[in-house]
Design a protein around this motif. Sequence first.
Motif, mmCIF file in Angstrom:
data_model
loop_
_atom_site.group_PDB
_atom_site.id
_atom_site.type_symbol
_atom_site.label_atom_id
_atom_site.label_comp_id
_atom_site.label_asym_id
_atom_site.label_seq_id
_atom_site.Cartn_x
_atom_site.Cartn_y
_atom_site.Cartn_z
ATOM 1 N N PHE A 80 0.840 -1.187 0.000
ATOM 2 C CA PHE A 80 0.000 0.000 0.000
ATOM 3 C C PHE A 80 0.885 1.251 0.000
ATOM 4 O O PHE A 80 1.774 1.393 0.828
ATOM 5 C CB PHE A 80 -0.913 0.013 1.220
ATOM 6 C CG PHE A 80 -1.779 -1.201 1.333
ATOM 7 C CD1 PHE A 80 -3.030 -1.240 0.723
ATOM 8 C CD2 PHE A 80 -1.347 -2.316 2.025
ATOM 9 C CE1 PHE A 80 -3.831 -2.361 0.821
ATOM 10 C CE2 PHE A 80 -2.138 -3.443 2.131
ATOM 11 C CZ PHE A 80 -3.382 -3.469 1.522
ATOM 12 N N CYS A 102 -5.783 3.542 -2.400
ATOM 13 C CA CYS A 102 -5.530 2.104 -2.253
ATOM 14 C C CYS A 102 -6.289 1.505 -1.071
ATOM 15 O O CYS A 102 -6.064 0.358 -0.708
ATOM 16 C CB CYS A 102 -4.034 1.827 -2.136
ATOM 17 S SG CYS A 102 -3.215 2.691 -0.792
ATOM 18 N N ASP A 128 0.711 5.654 -0.772
ATOM 19 C CA ASP A 128 -0.066 6.840 -1.113
ATOM 20 C C ASP A 128 0.720 8.055 -0.637
ATOM 21 O O ASP A 128 1.151 8.108 0.522
ATOM 22 C CB ASP A 128 -1.433 6.781 -0.428
ATOM 23 C CG ASP A 128 -2.274 8.013 -0.689
ATOM 24 O OD1 ASP A 128 -2.156 8.955 0.111
ATOM 25 O OD2 ASP A 128 -3.030 8.032 -1.660
#
Length: 201
Positions: free
Chosen positions: A39, A180, A41
């Motif tokens: 993950f 995500c 971001d």
Amino acid sequence: MRKIIVHQHITLDGIIQAPGGPQEDTTNHFRFGGWIAPFSDAHLQKILFQQMNSAFDLLVGRKTFEIWESFWPNHGDLWPNINSAHKYVASNTRLTSSWQPSHFIGGDVVTSIQHLKQQAGPAIHVWGSSVLMQTLMQHDLVDEFRLFVYPITLGQGKRLFGAGTLPAAFRMVDSYSSACGVIYLHLERKGAVETGTAGKE
């Protein structure tokens, strides 16, 4: 009074063990170490770095301390404040460390932490430390949760909310949902749990 602020990467089923890498914490043959890696971001990273770069003291359990003790002294460029922060370690077995400034809390940990909260200084941040977390929650010592909630379940591992959790209400200070699927929650202690009948004013 200083605040105790809990920072955690957590799965949907409450697991906080070894988010950063496969060898971070293999207790009880945990095989999912590094579960946050897929993950990513940019905004989540910005939130994380803002938290890491604020002024703070650190409160952790012995196992988390020993994991960090072997890493952060050589990687201070990634987290500039971590090496200079006062590190308070709940432990009945450790007394000293070359990673300074470190202070070891043994015996009546709850009373020591209560006194620590009364002292002058920055907020006290807690990362990892699942056993210590149960003690903090059992004695209502947590003022804020700052959680990164990941869209996965693991079914095994150390949990944030366990036997020490007390009924408590929180107020949402801030939140963010990444592309995500990671949700950031900044929650502040509000008071007692209120009940009623749903749908009725």
